[in-house]
Design a protein around this motif. Structure first.
Motif, PDB file in Angstrom:
ATOM      1  N   MET A   1       0.826  -1.205   0.000  1.00 15.64           N
ATOM      2  CA  MET A   1       0.000   0.000   0.000  1.00 15.64           C
ATOM      3  C   MET A   1       0.864   1.260   0.000  1.00 15.64           C
ATOM      4  N   ARG A   2       1.934   1.244   0.772  1.00 18.65           N
ATOM      5  CA  ARG A   2       2.810   2.419   0.811  1.00 18.65           C
ATOM      6  C   ARG A   2       3.480   2.636  -0.549  1.00 18.65           C
ATOM      7  N   ALA A   3       3.889   1.530  -1.178  1.00 20.14           N
ATOM      8  CA  ALA A   3       4.513   1.639  -2.492  1.00 20.14           C
ATOM      9  C   ALA A   3       3.522   2.175  -3.521  1.00 20.14           C
ATOM     10  N   LEU A   4       2.285   1.709  -3.467  1.00 18.80           N
ATOM     11  CA  LEU A   4       1.268   2.195  -4.398  1.00 18.80           C
ATOM     12  C   LEU A   4       0.960   3.670  -4.147  1.00 18.80           C
ATOM     13  N   ASN A   5       0.931   4.075  -2.884  1.00 18.74           N
ATOM     14  CA  ASN A   5       0.706   5.493  -2.567  1.00 18.74           C
ATOM     15  C   ASN A   5       1.847   6.355  -3.099  1.00 18.74           C
ATOM     16  N   ARG A   6       3.050   5.804  -3.028  1.00 12.30           N
ATOM     17  CA  ARG A   6       4.218   6.530  -3.533  1.00 12.30           C
ATOM     18  C   ARG A   6       4.102   6.747  -5.039  1.00 12.30           C
ATOM     19  N   ARG A   7       3.673   5.713  -5.731  1.00 12.29           N
ATOM     20  CA  ARG A   7       3.493   5.856  -7.180  1.00 12.29           C
ATOM     21  C   ARG A   7       2.334   6.796  -7.496  1.00 12.29           C
ATOM     22  N   LEU A   8       1.273   6.721  -6.718  1.00 10.90           N
ATOM     23  CA  LEU A   8       0.120   7.601  -6.918  1.00 10.90           C
ATOM     24  C   LEU A   8       0.533   9.059  -6.806  1.00 10.90           C
ATOM     25  N   LEU A   9       1.343   9.379  -5.806  1.00  7.14           N
ATOM     26  CA  LEU A   9       1.809  10.753  -5.641  1.00  7.14           C
ATOM     27  C   LEU A   9       2.752  11.159  -6.769  1.00  7.14           C
ATOM     28  N   ARG A  10       3.605  10.240  -7.183  1.00  5.63           N
ATOM     29  CA  ARG A  10       4.512  10.534  -8.287  1.00  5.63           C
ATOM     30  C   ARG A  10       3.738  10.884  -9.548  1.00  5.63           C
ATOM     31  N   ASP A  11       2.706  10.097  -9.845  1.00  4.82           N
ATOM     32  CA  ASP A  11       1.913  10.347 -11.045  1.00  4.82           C
ATOM     33  C   ASP A  11       1.134  11.652 -10.934  1.00  4.82           C
ATOM     34  N   ALA A  12       0.652  11.966  -9.738  1.00  5.26           N
ATOM     35  CA  ALA A  12      -0.061  13.226  -9.541  1.00  5.26           C
ATOM     36  C   ALA A  12       0.864  14.415  -9.774  1.00  5.26           C
ATOM     37  N   LEU A  13       2.097  14.305  -9.306  1.00  2.00           N
ATOM     38  CA  LEU A  13       3.074  15.372  -9.547  1.00  2.00           C
ATOM     39  C   LEU A  13       3.399  15.513 -11.022  1.00  2.00           C
ATOM     40  N   ARG A  14       3.549  14.359 -11.709  1.00  2.00           N
ATOM     41  CA  ARG A  14       3.963  14.375 -13.118  1.00  2.00           C
ATOM     42  C   ARG A  14       2.925  15.057 -14.008  1.00  2.00           C
ATOM     43  N   THR A  15       1.660  14.990 -13.619  1.00  2.00           N
ATOM     44  CA  THR A  15       0.602  15.544 -14.457  1.00  2.00           C
ATOM     45  C   THR A  15       0.149  16.929 -14.015  1.00  2.00           C
ATOM     46  N   SER A  16       0.853  17.520 -13.051  1.00  6.88           N
ATOM     47  CA  SER A  16       0.495  18.862 -12.601  1.00  6.88           C
ATOM     48  C   SER A  16       1.718  19.760 -12.680  1.00  6.88           C
TER      49      SER A  16
END
Length: 335
Positions: free
Chosen positions: A11-26
């Motif tokens: 779950m922590r790893a998935l959250n890390r990727r989720l935040l990375r993708d959110a940053l990449r698209t903003s």
């Protein structure tokens, strides 16, 4: 020291990727916006953003003024933290063409080049890749496109005879410190064309390459997913046993399209390669109509250079690999 269980680690790893993708698209985001965009708590976002800044994925930008109190920290994606090196191998008249591009972690082209050699030598592949990696040492993934089937990393049914039976994936992985992607050029072109915004996400498409004296091949995306088959042989349309040879390139294309309609019923069939310049979509459609009812006919598209779509496919898989590496490094750190 408290250790996280398997589910918590994932779950922590998935959250890390989720935040990375959110940053990449903003453009720029503070913790409140990241929490809103991802559905995570502000505390979770703060902890993970600290890790992403430490490993270079994110940058802590200048603080924006707030309406009162302490200014909020603002974060941005760092596209220079990792790169993808993509290499497209093609053959024409015995000459091997090496076309390469380098993408940053946001998918922008930061380097490209091309060279040709008479005959194939593995050392030339190494030289092109080594030179690109030397200039872009943050390359986390190498993606290579070849004109042949790739089964378990081994090249089969390849237009470059010297690659037949070679475990090119293992060879390149042994030289690379990062991930290696090796795939058939038509599979990659199909994946690249799938990113066309006019197509629905679950579209079915066939990408057919007709290159003069070479056997035609096809990449298949069915219901939004690349279809490889049991032994990565899906799409090898040159093995369709037609009763008689085609009289023209349009006839050959129309026959192949008709078979594809009957088997996977695609939204679109793309034709590319040298022979694709010998016909137009109307002539192919006329051949299809001899056997396929009009309501089932797909959109027919002719692309002059499948290399652009193959590069788009390598870019896509390469960026997914970089994003996946965020999960991998997270699991390593907690293990």
């Amino acid at each position: 020291m408290k250790t996280l269980g398997g589910n918590a680690t994932t779950m922590r790893a998935l959250n890390r990727r989720l935040l990375r993708d959110a940053l990449r698209t903003s453009d720029r985001s503070n913790l409140s916006r990241l929490a809103r965009d991802t559905g995570l708590s502000i505390a979770t976002c703060g902890n993970i953003m600290h890790e992403l800044v430490e490993c270079g994925v994110a940058l802590e930008c200048e603080e924006r003024e707030s309406r009162g109190g302490r200014p909020a920290r603002v974060y941005g994606f760092n596209p220079a933290h990792a790169h993808v090196v993509a290499l497209l191998l093609t053959i024409s008249g015995g000459a091997i063409r090496y076309r390469h591009r380098v993408y940053d972690a946001a998918g922008a082209v930061v380097d490209d080049g091309e060279t040709s050699r008479d005959g194939f030598r593995l050392a030339d592949v190494h030289a092109v890749l080594d030179d690109a990696v030397a200039r872009w040492p943050t390359a986390g993934t190498i993606a290579v496109s070849i004109p042949g089937v790739v089964n378990g990393g081994v090249a089969e049914n390849c237009d470059i005879p010297e690659l037949e039976g070679m475990d090119l994936h293992a060879n390149l992985a042994a030289r690379s410190g990062g991930a290696v992607i090796l795939d058939n050029d038509m599979n990659l072109a199909a994946l690249g064309y799938q990113d066309n915004p006019a197509l629905p996400q679950d579209a079915t498409l066939a990408y057919v390459v007709l290159s003069g004296d070479k056997c035609p091949g096809c990449g298949l995306v069915v219901n939004g997913r690349l279809t490889r088959g049991k032994s990565n042989f899906a799409g090898e349309v040159s093995y369709i046993p037609f009763e008689s040879p085609a009289a023209s390139a349009a006839e050959a294309a129309g026959r192949i399209a008709a078979v594809l309609v009957a088997v996977v019923n695609p939204h679109v069939v793309v034709f590319s390669g040298e022979a694709a310049g010998e016909f137009d979509s109307d002539s192919v459609r006329a051949v299809c109509r001899r056997t396929v009812p009009s309501q089932h006919l797909p959109e027919l598209v002719i692309r002059p250079d499948y290399g652009e779509d193959a590069f788009a496919g390598m870019r896509r898989l390469g960026l997914e690999s970089l994003a996946g590496d965020v999960l991998f490094r997270e699991k390593e750190a907690i293990a």
